[in-house]
Design a protein around this motif. Sequence first.
Motif, PDB file in Angstrom:
ATOM      1  N   ILE A 204       0.855  -1.185   0.000  1.00 24.69           N
ATOM      2  CA  ILE A 204       0.000   0.000   0.000  1.00 24.69           C
ATOM      3  C   ILE A 204       0.892   1.236   0.000  1.00 24.69           C
ATOM      4  N   GLY A 205       0.598   2.174  -0.876  1.00 23.39           N
ATOM      5  CA  GLY A 205       1.411   3.383  -1.005  1.00 23.39           C
ATOM      6  C   GLY A 205       2.341   3.328  -2.191  1.00 23.39           C
ATOM      7  N   LEU A 206       2.562   2.143  -2.736  1.00 19.35           N
ATOM      8  CA  LEU A 206       3.374   1.999  -3.932  1.00 19.35           C
ATOM      9  C   LEU A 206       2.469   1.943  -5.153  1.00 19.35           C
ATOM     10  N   SER A 207       2.994   2.405  -6.261  1.00 14.51           N
ATOM     11  CA  SER A 207       2.249   2.262  -7.506  1.00 14.51           C
ATOM     12  C   SER A 207       2.249   0.794  -7.924  1.00 14.51           C
ATOM     13  N   ASP A 208       1.398   0.444  -8.855  1.00 17.38           N
ATOM     14  CA  ASP A 208       1.352  -0.944  -9.319  1.00 17.38           C
ATOM     15  C   ASP A 208       2.695  -1.378  -9.881  1.00 17.38           C
ATOM     16  N   GLU A 209       3.340  -0.493 -10.649  1.00 16.63           N
ATOM     17  CA  GLU A 209       4.630  -0.841 -11.241  1.00 16.63           C
ATOM     18  C   GLU A 209       5.686  -1.036 -10.162  1.00 16.63           C
ATOM     19  N   GLU A 210       5.697  -0.173  -9.143  1.00 16.29           N
ATOM     20  CA  GLU A 210       6.684  -0.300  -8.078  1.00 16.29           C
ATOM     21  C   GLU A 210       6.457  -1.579  -7.266  1.00 16.29           C
ATOM     22  N   ALA A 211       5.194  -1.913  -6.998  1.00 20.14           N
ATOM     23  CA  ALA A 211       4.897  -3.139  -6.259  1.00 20.14           C
ATOM     24  C   ALA A 211       5.370  -4.368  -7.035  1.00 20.14           C
ATOM     25  N   LYS A 212       5.150  -4.360  -8.352  1.00 22.34           N
ATOM     26  CA  LYS A 212       5.607  -5.471  -9.181  1.00 22.34           C
ATOM     27  C   LYS A 212       7.130  -5.551  -9.192  1.00 22.34           C
ATOM     28  N   ASP A 213       7.776  -4.386  -9.211  1.00 21.52           N
ATOM     29  CA  ASP A 213       9.238  -4.373  -9.205  1.00 21.52           C
ATOM     30  C   ASP A 213       9.791  -4.937  -7.901  1.00 21.52           C
ATOM     31  N   VAL A 214       9.170  -4.577  -6.778  1.00 21.32           N
ATOM     32  CA  VAL A 214       9.622  -5.101  -5.486  1.00 21.32           C
ATOM     33  C   VAL A 214       9.491  -6.622  -5.460  1.00 21.32           C
ATOM     34  N   GLU A 215       8.371  -7.139  -5.937  1.00 22.19           N
ATOM     35  CA  GLU A 215       8.167  -8.585  -5.969  1.00 22.19           C
ATOM     36  C   GLU A 215       9.177  -9.265  -6.895  1.00 22.19           C
ATOM     37  N   LEU A 216       9.456  -8.613  -8.022  1.00 20.81           N
ATOM     38  CA  LEU A 216      10.395  -9.187  -8.978  1.00 20.81           C
ATOM     39  C   LEU A 216      11.782  -9.328  -8.346  1.00 20.81           C
ATOM     40  N   VAL A 217      12.211  -8.305  -7.626  1.00 20.67           N
ATOM     41  CA  VAL A 217      13.517  -8.372  -6.968  1.00 20.67           C
ATOM     42  C   VAL A 217      13.516  -9.444  -5.884  1.00 20.67           C
ATOM     43  N   GLN A 218      12.380  -9.648  -5.217  1.00 17.89           N
ATOM     44  CA  GLN A 218      12.292 -10.723  -4.221  1.00 17.89           C
ATOM     45  C   GLN A 218      12.538 -12.099  -4.864  1.00 17.89           C
ATOM     46  N   TYR A 219      11.970 -12.306  -6.040  1.00 16.20           N
ATOM     47  CA  TYR A 219      12.220 -13.563  -6.747  1.00 16.20           C
ATOM     48  C   TYR A 219      13.706 -13.723  -7.051  1.00 16.20           C
ATOM     49  N   LEU A 220      14.336 -12.627  -7.462  1.00 18.32           N
ATOM     50  CA  LEU A 220      15.761 -12.679  -7.775  1.00 18.32           C
ATOM     51  C   LEU A 220      16.582 -13.004  -6.527  1.00 18.32           C
ATOM     52  N   LEU A 221      16.252 -12.374  -5.406  1.00 20.64           N
ATOM     53  CA  LEU A 221      16.952 -12.655  -4.163  1.00 20.64           C
ATOM     54  C   LEU A 221      16.773 -14.120  -3.749  1.00 20.64           C
ATOM     55  N   ALA A 222      15.551 -14.626  -3.912  1.00 17.40           N
ATOM     56  CA  ALA A 222      15.297 -16.026  -3.553  1.00 17.40           C
ATOM     57  C   ALA A 222      16.102 -16.965  -4.424  1.00 17.40           C
ATOM     58  N   SER A 223      16.211 -16.658  -5.713  1.00 16.65           N
ATOM     59  CA  SER A 223      16.987 -17.518  -6.611  1.00 16.65           C
ATOM     60  C   SER A 223      18.470 -17.465  -6.281  1.00 16.65           C
ATOM     61  N   ALA A 224      18.978 -16.276  -5.914  1.00 16.09           N
ATOM     62  CA  ALA A 224      20.387 -16.167  -5.531  1.00 16.09           C
ATOM     63  C   ALA A 224      20.664 -16.971  -4.270  1.00 16.09           C
ATOM     64  N   GLU A 225      19.721 -16.954  -3.333  1.00 13.68           N
ATOM     65  CA  GLU A 225      19.874 -17.745  -2.121  1.00 13.68           C
ATOM     66  C   GLU A 225      19.982 -19.234  -2.454  1.00 13.68           C
ATOM     67  N   LYS A 226      19.126 -19.686  -3.354  1.00 14.47           N
ATOM     68  CA  LYS A 226      19.160 -21.103  -3.736  1.00 14.47           C
ATOM     69  C   LYS A 226      20.483 -21.464  -4.419  1.00 14.47           C
ATOM     70  N   VAL A 227      20.983 -20.560  -5.255  1.00  8.66           N
ATOM     71  CA  VAL A 227      22.265 -20.821  -5.910  1.00  8.66           C
ATOM     72  C   VAL A 227      23.365 -20.924  -4.864  1.00  8.66           C
ATOM     73  N   GLY A 228      23.350 -20.011  -3.885  1.00  5.03           N
ATOM     74  CA  GLY A 228      24.352 -20.053  -2.830  1.00  5.03           C
ATOM     75  C   GLY A 228      24.301 -21.330  -2.014  1.00  5.03           C
ATOM     76  N   GLN A 229      23.128 -21.932  -1.941  1.00 10.08           N
ATOM     77  CA  GLN A 229      22.953 -23.181  -1.206  1.00 10.08           C
ATOM     78  C   GLN A 229      23.048 -24.404  -2.116  1.00 10.08           C
ATOM     79  N   GLN A 230      23.378 -24.173  -3.379  1.00 16.06           N
ATOM     80  CA  GLN A 230      23.546 -25.239  -4.368  1.00 16.06           C
ATOM     81  C   GLN A 230      22.246 -26.018  -4.594  1.00 16.06           C
ATOM     82  N   GLN A 231      21.134 -25.366  -4.422  1.00 15.88           N
ATOM     83  CA  GLN A 231      19.833 -25.953  -4.737  1.00 15.88           C
ATOM     84  C   GLN A 231      19.438 -25.454  -6.130  1.00 15.88           C
TER      85      GLN A 231
END
Length: 589
Positions: A204-231
């Motif tokens: 709430i308070g973010l535009s639709d584009e900004e909210a989507k961007d935040v979620e997109l970066v979360q996916y990227l962070l999650a994938s980097a975590e998995k790579v670091g754990q060799q999953q």
Amino acid sequence: MSAMNFFEKFGFAGYLDNYSPYEDFSVEGENLVKQIHLYGTKVWGEPGPIGSFCPDQDSTAEERFLLSKNQQEEQQQLCPGFGILDDLCLDVASLPFQSSQVEIPKFACVQTENSEPVKPNKEEPHAFPLTSFGILKDHGSRVRQLKEGKTIVPTYDTACTELDGRKLSTETIMRLAGEKFIQSSAQRVDDPFMINHPFSSSYIGLSDEEAKDVELVQYLLASAEKVGQQQFDRASKLLNHCASLSSRIGNPVERVVYYFSEALQEKIDQETGRIRPKGFGKKHLLDLEDALRGPNVSIIEVHQKVPFSQLIHYAGMQAITENTAEAKKVHIIDLEIRSGMQYAVLMQALASRCEGPVELLKITAIGTTAKPKIEETGKRLMSFAQSLNLLFSFNVVEVSDILDLNENLFELDAEEAVAVYSSYLLRTMIAGSDRVEHLMKVIRNIKPRIMLVSEVEANHNSPVFVNRFLEALFYYGGYFDSLEDCMDRNDSHRFFFESVCLFNTVRNIIAAEGEERITRHVNINAWRAFFAQFGMKEIELSSSSLYQASLAVKNFACKSSCTLGMDGKCLIIGWKGTPIYSLSAWKFL
């Protein structure tokens, strides 16, 4: 096209023409008192004479250099797919991430923390190493207090969707995503769609584009975590989702995620044995480094529209001018000359200085490869010097290995004032520390009056993959944001710079390991500790040098986003609070 037409089309805009030498300064007694705002900080000091840097009203030094009529060689086309960032791509890890490590082989006294790569924790598949959480949390406060109480960057309030009428910066989006990722660390996100649900109310308070961007970066962070754990299977699923939502022609967040996802997938392919070509990391970087020696149409276009390199050129050349003020002969030793554009500024200053023009300007360029291209740079500089009636000499010292370099190879004259200029070179030698140590010993024996060092202000050298990934993500988030504000989205030169220069640097930081990882940016504090081993003393950049940078930034429409500040005696050039480059000056005791 011919070099003549090439330079006519991509000449540089002048920035000193419209400003008087002492604009924004007031006189108090015999000293000039600072009133100049450096877009995010202020400068203290007593400016020296800077009139020598004021070009005529028709063109600047860089413009006239680029328009030199003797430049008839054909513009070399750069082959996409190679990669390292040219001198425009620079940054020393300047954010003070106390939790991250700096890996500098053999630089034992530089490294203050002794850490080992974190092993995957299969029982806690979503837990970042504690140091990585620290990196994310460090971005919670964007006000960086430097020595003497100076502030380098403004504060950005992430609770607001817009800041002074502007959308949230890319770095702010990254930070919001990091904060939310920390909150979600205890929850499983194997299914990409599980990221959205828990935090929909917090958007709430973010535009639709900004909210989507935040979620997109979360996916990227999650994938980097998995790579670091060799999953790797789980990481690939998340990366597929990133690929479906990101784009290399989208907004800056989408572009950053696109290229970082590509680099992560390449790391997965190497780790799983799908691809492992010999010399993978070095080839891309070294081939691009070779290709970018000399003028490149896209690099020049970025140089013209994004302020970073011009600020460094003007501040750095002012420092050299001041430290060789009374000398009749000036000798510049350039450790990695490329287009040589900065020397057009220096030549004009030396040809018109109050003490009288120099009798001889000599530039010696060091090279281990591409001697013909270095010599072509010398021809362009010679042509420009002739237009100023400046006696000029250009020499090339070529060695097959930097370990073969010694002071006897330089044509030194006792009457010369010697200065050394290092532009984004030293960070490429960290992987082979014996080479950078040998180089510093040679320079010490030369006894220059000043050594100017410009480097990337970032820490991309942690032995822990996830830490290195996060540092790079925030840094390049700021860099992509600058391109968004300074260039059109459909600009072909911007696309080249992002897809070839920036991406190939990112892929080396993320996908390469060991000796293949050539790009190892470290921050100014790491360089200070290293230089101290060779009896080098950091000297303060004068108020005139800082003033030149402040005048240069005024020429850009995006000037309010470019931040200048001091880390001790070092100039830090940043973008909306993210440090990008550093410029420091040194003398040998």
